[in-house]
Write an enzyme that holds these catalytic residues in place. Structure first.
Site, PDB file in Angstrom:
ATOM      1  N   LYS A 169      -7.744   1.389  -2.922  1.00 25.23           N
ATOM      2  CA  LYS A 169      -7.573   0.743  -1.649  1.00 25.23           C
ATOM      3  C   LYS A 169      -7.543   1.800  -0.537  1.00 25.23           C
ATOM      4  O   LYS A 169      -8.183   1.796   0.579  1.00 25.23           O
ATOM      5  CB  LYS A 169      -6.116   0.568  -1.682  1.00 25.23           C
ATOM      6  CG  LYS A 169      -5.582  -0.084  -0.600  1.00 25.23           C
ATOM      7  CD  LYS A 169      -5.695  -1.125   0.145  1.00 25.23           C
ATOM      8  CE  LYS A 169      -5.190  -0.997   1.688  1.00 25.23           C
ATOM      9  NZ  LYS A 169      -5.480  -2.470   2.395  1.00 25.23           N
ATOM     10  N   LYS A 192      -1.775   4.853   8.681  1.00 27.00           N
ATOM     11  CA  LYS A 192      -0.962   5.221   7.442  1.00 27.00           C
ATOM     12  C   LYS A 192      -1.717   5.300   6.331  1.00 27.00           C
ATOM     13  O   LYS A 192      -1.587   6.095   5.445  1.00 27.00           O
ATOM     14  CB  LYS A 192       0.030   3.876   7.293  1.00 27.00           C
ATOM     15  CG  LYS A 192       0.504   3.698   5.734  1.00 27.00           C
ATOM     16  CD  LYS A 192       1.363   2.352   5.655  1.00 27.00           C
ATOM     17  CE  LYS A 192       1.661   2.235   4.167  1.00 27.00           C
ATOM     18  NZ  LYS A 192       2.210   0.911   3.582  1.00 27.00           N
ATOM     19  N   THR A 212       0.725  -1.214   0.035  1.00 31.66           N
ATOM     20  CA  THR A 212      -0.055   0.079  -0.100  1.00 31.66           C
ATOM     21  C   THR A 212       0.860   1.166   0.096  1.00 31.66           C
ATOM     22  O   THR A 212       1.635   1.679   0.888  1.00 31.66           O
ATOM     23  CB  THR A 212      -1.210   0.033   1.244  1.00 31.66           C
ATOM     24  OG1 THR A 212      -1.854  -1.160   1.297  1.00 31.66           O
ATOM     25  CG2 THR A 212      -1.748   1.229   1.261  1.00 31.66           C
TER      26      THR A 212
HETATM   27  P1  NAD Z   1       6.357  -5.599   7.369  1.00 29.24           P
HETATM   28  O1  NAD Z   1       6.629  -4.442   7.810  1.00 29.24           O
HETATM   29  O2  NAD Z   1       5.846  -6.942   8.208  1.00 29.24           O
HETATM   30  O3  NAD Z   1       7.302  -6.146   5.963  1.00 29.24           O
HETATM   31  C1  NAD Z   1       7.865  -5.519   5.323  1.00 29.24           C
HETATM   32  C2  NAD Z   1       8.952  -6.190   4.857  1.00 29.24           C
HETATM   33  O4  NAD Z   1       9.793  -5.223   3.695  1.00 29.24           O
HETATM   34  C3  NAD Z   1       9.937  -6.575   6.061  1.00 29.24           C
HETATM   35  O5  NAD Z   1      10.078  -7.602   6.214  1.00 29.24           O
HETATM   36  C4  NAD Z   1      11.190  -5.658   5.788  1.00 29.24           C
HETATM   37  O6  NAD Z   1      12.428  -6.172   6.080  1.00 29.24           O
HETATM   38  C5  NAD Z   1      11.171  -5.678   4.212  1.00 29.24           C
HETATM   39  N1  NAD Z   1      11.891  -4.630   3.525  1.00 29.24           N
HETATM   40  C6  NAD Z   1      12.131  -3.134   4.095  1.00 29.24           C
HETATM   41  N2  NAD Z   1      12.897  -2.700   2.831  1.00 29.24           N
HETATM   42  C7  NAD Z   1      13.311  -3.498   2.149  1.00 29.24           C
HETATM   43  C8  NAD Z   1      14.150  -3.353   1.123  1.00 29.24           C
HETATM   44  N3  NAD Z   1      14.789  -2.324   0.646  1.00 29.24           N
HETATM   45  N4  NAD Z   1      14.540  -4.613   0.405  1.00 29.24           N
HETATM   46  C9  NAD Z   1      13.874  -5.831   0.906  1.00 29.24           C
HETATM   47  N5  NAD Z   1      12.933  -5.891   1.822  1.00 29.24           N
HETATM   48  C10 NAD Z   1      12.749  -4.762   2.608  1.00 29.24           C
HETATM   49  O7  NAD Z   1       4.612  -5.074   6.726  1.00 29.24           O
HETATM   50  P2  NAD Z   1       3.521  -5.975   6.143  1.00 29.24           P
HETATM   51  O8  NAD Z   1       2.486  -5.807   7.233  1.00 29.24           O
HETATM   52  O9  NAD Z   1       3.758  -7.216   5.616  1.00 29.24           O
HETATM   53  O10 NAD Z   1       2.917  -4.883   4.947  1.00 29.24           O
HETATM   54  C11 NAD Z   1       3.387  -4.833   3.805  1.00 29.24           C
HETATM   55  C12 NAD Z   1       2.564  -3.816   3.095  1.00 29.24           C
HETATM   56  O11 NAD Z   1       1.315  -4.323   2.918  1.00 29.24           O
HETATM   57  C13 NAD Z   1       2.504  -2.620   3.596  1.00 29.24           C
HETATM   58  O12 NAD Z   1       2.417  -1.534   2.312  1.00 29.24           O
HETATM   59  C14 NAD Z   1       1.322  -2.467   4.174  1.00 29.24           C
HETATM   60  O13 NAD Z   1       0.705  -1.286   4.372  1.00 29.24           O
HETATM   61  C15 NAD Z   1       0.277  -3.629   3.527  1.00 29.24           C
HETATM   62  N6  NAD Z   1      -0.809  -4.064   3.897  1.00 29.24           N
HETATM   63  C16 NAD Z   1      -0.521  -4.470   5.302  1.00 29.24           C
HETATM   64  C17 NAD Z   1      -1.734  -5.323   5.828  1.00 29.24           C
HETATM   65  C18 NAD Z   1      -1.457  -5.811   7.295  1.00 29.24           C
HETATM   66  O14 NAD Z   1      -2.733  -6.178   7.617  1.00 29.24           O
HETATM   67  N7  NAD Z   1      -0.439  -6.147   7.847  1.00 29.24           N
HETATM   68  C19 NAD Z   1      -2.863  -5.373   5.147  1.00 29.24           C
HETATM   69  C20 NAD Z   1      -3.032  -4.749   3.803  1.00 29.24           C
HETATM   70  C21 NAD Z   1      -2.016  -4.165   3.343  1.00 29.24           C
END
Ligand code: NAD
Length: 290
Positions: free
Chosen positions: A162, A237, A87
């Site tokens: 979204k 966010k 997102t």
């Molecule tokens: P998260 O923080 O658990 O995962 C993000 C991952 O990206 C981490 O493991 C981090 O180490 C990795 N990362 C960061 N920088 C990086 C880079 N330069 N190269 C490679 N890896 C890198 O977050 P999440 O909960 O998995 O969410 C991910 C996305 O999905 C976000 O944009 C969030 O808004 C969206 N989202 C989350 C949810 C939820 O319920 N968690 C629901 C819908 C959408």
């Protein structure tokens, strides 16, 4: 299909695992998280993307997406698809899509709804922006990771869908919570309140499916001490992204502004961080008329 998966956090890990379990050849990269079952580790994002037909990204925000795109786009094979499921702001989604297109690649923005539970169960909803042919190529992957994909139009429209959806969600959750707190003070039983509203014109997903009152309605984070679920800071966010987008096109969204400000106060000035976004109900319970 040969797939690279960059960003294997709470959402990315189960999504990548489901792709691998369905028989795809998945190589992953994350700066911190471990590799999920069935996913081969690469040393860098560019190494993972080399030779992949589809590069999936699931990253925290638009700035990180732009940085990763700078790395992977030069490594990708022309004709391959860059599929961003994070997102992010609409501008970053459109900028990355233009950069990919200039390099002879196809780009899709495909943010998801459904949370960690949906990622784990393979029941996410994908909102997809980008070219139709890329959407059709990626569709079998959406069918593994999710239960529904909607093609919303050109690049950035997935992110637009979204943030509009989550702006409605933030507003209806606040309205549902403040109505429960008002009902309490008026002496109305919570179960009676749920039974009426969930079958009347005040119904919404926030009331019917994700009821913020413990012990009422279907099981939800309220029944688990408000452990997320969908954390209040993630709602903040998304509300900030909606207001950034609204400002960029001069759209009047007064309820979205109020919802953003309330979640900012809850997360940054009160005790909302780390709680589910439905914990607005105990917040209102405690407060006098402000
Ligand atoms: P998260 O923080 O658990 O995962 C993000 C991952 O990206 C981490 O493991 C981090 O180490 C990795 N990362 C960061 N920088 C990086 C880079 N330069 N190269 C490679 N890896 C890198 O977050 P999440 O909960 O998995 O969410 C991910 C996305 O999905 C976000 O944009 C969030 O808004 C969206 N989202 C989350 C949810 C939820 O319920 N968690 C629901 C819908 C959408």
């Amino acid at each position: 299909m040969k797939i690279a998966f960059i960003g294997l956090g709470n959402m990315g890990a189960p999504m990548a695992r489901n792709l691998a379990a369905a028989g795809h050849d998945v190589t992953g990269f994350d700066t911190a998280a471990p590799m999920p079952d069935g996913v081969a580790a690469a040393d860098s994002a560019a190494a993972a993307a080399t030779g992949a037909e589809v590069v999936v990204t699931m990253l925290p925000d638009g700035a990180i997406l732009r940085a990763v795109a700078d790395e992977v786009i030069p490594a990708m094979t022309p004709g391959a698809i860059l599929l961003d499921c994070s997102t992010v702001d609409v501008d970053s989604a459109r900028a990355v899509a233009a950069q990919a297109s200039d390099a002879g690649l196809l780009a899709l923005d495909a943010p998801v709804s459904g949370g960690v539970g949906g990622a784990d169960a393979g029941t996410l909803t994908f909102m997809v922006g980008g070219p139709e042919d890329a959407y059709l190529t990626a569709k079998p992957l959406f069918e593994i990771m999710g239960q529904k994909a909607v093609h919303c139009g050109p690049s950035g429209n997935g992110q637009a869908a979204k943030i509009c959806n989550n702006m409605i969600l933030g507003v209806t959750m606040i309205a549902t919570c403040e109505a429960f707190a008002l009902a309490d003070k008026l002496g109305l039983d919570r179960q009676a309140m749920f039974d009426v509203v969930s079958t009347s014109s005040g119904q919404s997903w926030s009331m019917n499916t994700y009821c913020p009152a413990p012990g009422v309605g279907p099981r939800s984070p309220a029944d688990n001490g408000y452990r997320p679920g969908f954390a209040a800071e993630l709602m903040l966010k998304d509300l900030r992204l909606s207001q950034q987008a609204a400002a960029s096109v001069d759209a009047d969204t007064p309820m979205g502004v109020r919802a953003r400000d309330l979640y900012a106060q809850f997360v940054e000035a009160e005790d909302g961080r780390g709680k589910d976004f439905s914990a607005m109900l105990p917040r209102f319970e405690k407060r006098p008329r402000g």
